[in-house]
Design a protein around this motif. Structure first.
Motif, PDB file in Angstrom:
ATOM      1  N   PHE A 178       3.891   7.072   2.581  1.00  0.00           N
ATOM      2  CA  PHE A 178       3.480   6.239   3.711  1.00  0.00           C
ATOM      3  C   PHE A 178       2.996   4.920   3.137  1.00  0.00           C
ATOM      4  O   PHE A 178       2.123   4.921   2.256  1.00  0.00           O
ATOM      5  CB  PHE A 178       2.361   6.923   4.519  1.00  0.00           C
ATOM      6  CG  PHE A 178       2.783   8.279   5.021  1.00  0.00           C
ATOM      7  CD1 PHE A 178       3.477   8.413   6.216  1.00  0.00           C
ATOM      8  CD2 PHE A 178       2.534   9.425   4.254  1.00  0.00           C
ATOM      9  CE1 PHE A 178       3.901   9.664   6.651  1.00  0.00           C
ATOM     10  CE2 PHE A 178       2.950  10.673   4.691  1.00  0.00           C
ATOM     11  CZ  PHE A 178       3.642  10.793   5.892  1.00  0.00           C
ATOM     12  N   ASP A 208      -1.306  11.237   8.858  1.00  0.00           N
ATOM     13  CA  ASP A 208       0.149  11.045   8.776  1.00  0.00           C
ATOM     14  C   ASP A 208       0.908  12.363   8.680  1.00  0.00           C
ATOM     15  O   ASP A 208       2.020  12.480   9.191  1.00  0.00           O
ATOM     16  CB  ASP A 208       0.493  10.155   7.572  1.00  0.00           C
ATOM     17  CG  ASP A 208       0.023   8.722   7.787  1.00  0.00           C
ATOM     18  OD1 ASP A 208       0.287   8.179   8.878  1.00  0.00           O
ATOM     19  OD2 ASP A 208      -0.629   8.170   6.884  1.00  0.00           O
ATOM     20  N   SER A 223      11.153   2.466   9.135  1.00  0.00           N
ATOM     21  CA  SER A 223       9.965   1.747   9.596  1.00  0.00           C
ATOM     22  C   SER A 223       9.241   2.628  10.607  1.00  0.00           C
ATOM     23  O   SER A 223       9.772   3.654  11.057  1.00  0.00           O
ATOM     24  CB  SER A 223      10.358   0.422  10.250  1.00  0.00           C
ATOM     25  OG  SER A 223      11.081   0.717  11.419  1.00  0.00           O
ATOM     26  N   GLN A 224       8.042   2.225  11.008  1.00  0.00           N
ATOM     27  CA  GLN A 224       7.262   3.047  11.934  1.00  0.00           C
ATOM     28  C   GLN A 224       8.020   3.267  13.248  1.00  0.00           C
ATOM     29  O   GLN A 224       8.057   4.369  13.789  1.00  0.00           O
ATOM     30  CB  GLN A 224       5.925   2.379  12.224  1.00  0.00           C
ATOM     31  CG  GLN A 224       4.991   3.260  13.007  1.00  0.00           C
ATOM     32  CD  GLN A 224       3.662   2.566  13.258  1.00  0.00           C
ATOM     33  OE1 GLN A 224       3.601   1.344  13.381  1.00  0.00           O
ATOM     34  NE2 GLN A 224       2.606   3.336  13.318  1.00  0.00           N
ATOM     35  N   LYS A 255       4.515  -0.798   8.842  1.00  0.00           N
ATOM     36  CA  LYS A 255       4.334   0.566   8.311  1.00  0.00           C
ATOM     37  C   LYS A 255       5.699   1.171   8.023  1.00  0.00           C
ATOM     38  O   LYS A 255       6.593   1.106   8.871  1.00  0.00           O
ATOM     39  CB  LYS A 255       3.621   1.442   9.335  1.00  0.00           C
ATOM     40  CG  LYS A 255       2.136   1.206   9.415  1.00  0.00           C
ATOM     41  CD  LYS A 255       1.585   2.253  10.339  1.00  0.00           C
ATOM     42  CE  LYS A 255       0.096   2.213  10.439  1.00  0.00           C
ATOM     43  NZ  LYS A 255      -0.411   3.270  11.316  1.00  0.00           N
ATOM     44  N   ASP A 273       0.848  -1.197   0.000  1.00  0.00           N
ATOM     45  CA  ASP A 273       0.000   0.000   0.000  1.00  0.00           C
ATOM     46  C   ASP A 273       0.869   1.226   0.000  1.00  0.00           C
ATOM     47  O   ASP A 273       1.723   1.369   0.867  1.00  0.00           O
ATOM     48  CB  ASP A 273      -0.834   0.065   1.287  1.00  0.00           C
ATOM     49  CG  ASP A 273      -2.025  -0.833   1.201  1.00  0.00           C
ATOM     50  OD1 ASP A 273      -2.862  -0.595   0.327  1.00  0.00           O
ATOM     51  OD2 ASP A 273      -2.092  -1.777   2.012  1.00  0.00           O
ATOM     52  N   ARG A 329       2.771   0.280   3.485  1.00  0.00           N
ATOM     53  CA  ARG A 329       2.717  -0.936   4.307  1.00  0.00           C
ATOM     54  C   ARG A 329       3.304  -2.089   3.508  1.00  0.00           C
ATOM     55  O   ARG A 329       3.038  -2.215   2.303  1.00  0.00           O
ATOM     56  CB  ARG A 329       1.248  -1.315   4.570  1.00  0.00           C
ATOM     57  CG  ARG A 329       0.719  -0.857   5.879  1.00  0.00           C
ATOM     58  CD  ARG A 329      -0.761  -1.244   5.927  1.00  0.00           C
ATOM     59  NE  ARG A 329      -1.494  -0.279   6.707  1.00  0.00           N
ATOM     60  CZ  ARG A 329      -1.604  -0.329   8.026  1.00  0.00           C
ATOM     61  NH1 ARG A 329      -1.058  -1.305   8.702  1.00  0.00           N
ATOM     62  NH2 ARG A 329      -2.292   0.589   8.676  1.00  0.00           N
ATOM     63  N   THR A 378       7.924   4.627   5.987  1.00  0.00           N
ATOM     64  CA  THR A 378       7.852   5.947   5.340  1.00  0.00           C
ATOM     65  C   THR A 378       9.148   6.191   4.566  1.00  0.00           C
ATOM     66  O   THR A 378      10.195   5.621   4.885  1.00  0.00           O
ATOM     67  CB  THR A 378       7.724   7.106   6.361  1.00  0.00           C
ATOM     68  OG1 THR A 378       8.886   7.125   7.177  1.00  0.00           O
ATOM     69  CG2 THR A 378       6.504   6.982   7.215  1.00  0.00           C
TER      70      THR A 378
END
Ligand SMILES: NC(=O)c1ccc[n+]([C@@H]2O[C@H](COP(=O)([O-])OP(=O)(O)OC[C@H]3O[C@@H](n4cnc5c(N)ncnc54)[C@H](OP(=O)(O)O)[C@@H]3O)[C@@H](O)[C@H]2O)c1
Length: 432
Positions: A348, A235, A422-423, A356, A166, A350, A358
Motif C-alpha cells: 500500500f 487496509d 490506483s485506489q 493511493k 510511502d 502513496r 496498491t
C-alpha cells in the motif's frame, strides 16, 4: 574472465542450501561449470544425490571457512560465489576482500546489519572500482520486498510521472496443507546469536544503518522506525504484528535501494519511506487469537529491540533463550512441510502527489527455507548473466544489482508480481 567455475555454491549441505542445490541442478544452463563447496566431503557427496540424472553434475571442493587460503582459491577460480554458510560476521569479511581482489560476483542471505554496515563503509567503493557485484540479503529477506517496492516505483513513475513516497508492505504466510513446522534452523539461530554478540553499533535499531553519512540519516532513522506494535490494519482489515523472522532487515535494505536507485536517476520519491508488518492467520484462526498472536509477537520483538539498545553484557537473557532452543548447524524445521506454505505481500503506497496505490506479490514455498533457496539460486544465475552492467557494481541491494529484467527469473523461483492499481481501480474491482 576465464575461470574454472561459472558458479560455486558454498553451504549447500545446510537447511537452506539443500533446496538451493536442487534448484541450481534443475535450472543451470547446459554446459555450466559449477561446484559445491563445504567442509565435509561425505555430506557434499550425499548432496549430489539430490540432483537428477540429466542434471549438469557439480565438482566437489572441500574447504573450511576458517582456511583463508582455501577460501581464496575457490573465489579466485569462480565467476559467481553463492555463500549460504552463514552466519557471516565471523568469517564473512574475507569474501568481500577476496571477491573484489579476484573480480568474483557474490551473493549471500545474511541478516547481520551491523556487519553489513561496516562492509559497505569499507568495501563498497572498492567493489565499484573492481566492477564486482556483491549482493547480501538475497533471500526471502529481502528480495521479494525489495522487488515489489522497486517494480511499483517504476510503474508509478511510468504511469503518474512522479515518485513513490510511502510504502507499507503487509506479508501473509498462507498454509496450503495440514502440515506445518514453525521452528527455525540452526543457521538462523546462529545469525541471531551473532547479532546479539556483535552489534555494538546499534544497527539493529537504526533503519538508516546501510546508508552513507552524506544523506540525512537522523531523519531517515526517525521516519522509518520499526513499530513494535500490534494493530488492526485498515487496509487488510486484520491484526498485524512485526514482520517475522527479522523485522529489522528489509527496512534498511529497501532504504538503501531507494538511495542507490535515486543516484542512478531512477524512480523513488524524494521523501520515500518504508515499513512492513505481517498478518497472523498462519499462527491462529480466529480474529481474537490473531490479535493475541500479534500482541505476543510485538511484545517479544519490542523486548528484543530494548535489549539490543543495551550494552552487550546486558543481553545474556536473550542468548540463553536461544541456547534453550537446542538447534544445531544443519538442523531445522521438517523439510517435508516446506512446500505447504505460500506467502503473499500486499503493498500500500502513496505517490508524491498523494495518489493511493496498491500492488501485490505472491510466492510459493516456505519463505525462509524454500522460497529463499530458490531465490538465491536465481540471484546466482542472474549474476552469471549480468557482468556487463557497469553502473550497478558495488555492495548493492538485489534490485540495484539485478535490475527489472530479473523479475522473470523470480517467476521461476515461484515469486510473481501483479501490476499496480490506483485506489479508484481497487474500489471498482471490489464493487464489481
Ligand atoms: N535472508 C533470508 O531470508 C534467510 C533465510 C534462511 C536462512 N538465512 C540465513 O542463511 C544462513 C544459513 O542458514 P541455514 O538454515 O541454511 O543454516 P544451516 O542449516 O546451519 O547450514 C549451515 C551451512 O554452513 C556450512 N558451514 C558451517 N560452518 C562451516 C565452515 N566452518 N566451513 C564450511 N562450511 C560451513 C554447513 O556445512 P556442514 O554441512 O559441513 O555443517 C552448512 O552447509 C544463516 O545465516 C541464516 O540466518 C537467511
Amino acid at each position: 574472465m576465464n575461470k574454472t567455475y561459472d558458479i560455486v555454491l558454498l553451504g549447500g549441505t545446510g537447511v537452506t542450501g539443500r533446496a538451493t542445490f536442487v534448484h541450481l541442478s534443475n535450472y543451470l544452463p547446459p554446459g555450466t561449470k559449477w561446484a559445491i563447496a563445504g567442509r565435509n566431503r561425505e555430506r557434499l557427496e550425499a548432496l549430489t544425490a539430490l540432483g537428477s540424472e540429466e542434471d549438469v553434475k557439480p565438482d566437489i571442493v572441500v574447504m573450511d571457512l576458517n582456511d583463508r587460503g582455501a577460501v581464496e582459491k575457490v573465489i579466485r577460480d569462480t565467476r559467481v560465489v553463492l555463500h549460504l554458510a552463514g552466519p557471516y560476521a565471523e568469517y564473512g569479511e574475507q569474501f568481500f576482500q577476496l571477491c573484489i581482489k579476484h573480480q568474483t560476483h557474490y551473493a549471500d542471505i545474511g541478516g547481520e546489519t551491523f556487519f553489513l554496515q561496516r562492509m559497505i563503509q569499507q568495501y563498497h567503493g572498492a567493489a565499484q572500482s573492481a566492477k564486482v557485484k556483491i549482493i547480501p540479503t538475497a533471500g526471502y529477506e529481502s528480495v521479494p520486498f525489495d522487488y515489489l517496492t522497486y517494480i511499483t516505483a517504476l510503474q508509478v513513475r511510468e504511469r503518474f510521472k512522479e515518485g513513490l513516497n510511502d510504502v507499507k508492505i503487509i506479508a501473509s504466510f498462507l498454509r496450503t496443507g495440514r502440515k506445518r513446522d514453525n521452528r527455525i534452523s540452526g543457521g538462523s539461530l546462529g545469525t541471531m546469536r551473532s547479532i546479539i554478540a556483535g552489534d555494538t553499533v546499534g544497527a539493529f535499531n537504526d533503519m538508516s544503518c546501510l546508508l552513507p553519512d552524506d544523506c540525512d540519516r537522523k531523519a531517515v532513522k526517525r521516519e522509518n522506525r520499526v513499530r513494535y506494535a500490534a494493530t488492526l490494519d485498515p487496509d487488510v482489515n486484520a491484526f498485524v504484528g512485526p514482520l517475522q523472522p527479522a523485522p529489522f532487515l528489509n527496512v534498511p535494505v529497501i532504504l538503501r535501494s531507494a538511495y542507490l536507485h535515486k543516484q542512478l536517476g531512477e524512480p523513488y520519491g524524494v521523501s520515500f519511506k518504508y515499513r512492513d508488518a505481517m498478518t497472523m492467520e498462519f499462527y491462529a484462526d480466529s480474529p481474537a487469537k490473531q490479535q493475541a498472536a500479534a500482541n505476543r509477537s510485538a511484545r517479544l520483538n519490542k523486548l528484543m529491540s530494548i535489549t539490543m539498545a543495551a550494552p552487550r553484557f546486558a543481553r545474556g537473557w536473550l542468548s540463553s533463550r536461544l541456547d534453550n532452543m537446542n538447534i544445531d548447524v544443519g538442523q531445522g524445521p521438517d523439510e517435508a512441510t516446506f512446500p505447504f506454505v505460500d506467502y503473499r505481500l500486499r503493498l500500500f503506497g502513496r505517490t508524491e502527489s498523494g495518489i493511493k496505490i496498491t500492488s501485490e506479490a505472491n510466492a510459493k514455498g516456505h519463505p525462509g527455507y524454500l522460497s529463499t533457496s530458490k531465490i538465491i539460486a536465481e540471484v546466482g544465475m542472474g549474476l552469471m548473466d549480468q557482468e556487463g552492467n557497469y553502473q550497478n557494481f558495488g555492495i548493492v541491494t538485489p534490485s540495484v544489482g539485478l535490475g527489472s529484467a530479473f523479475t522473470s527469473q523470480l517467476e521461476r523461483a515461484g515469486v510473481s508480481f501483479s501490476s499496480l492499481l490506483s485506489q479508484s481501480e481497487t474500489l471498482a474491482r471490489a464493487t464489481s
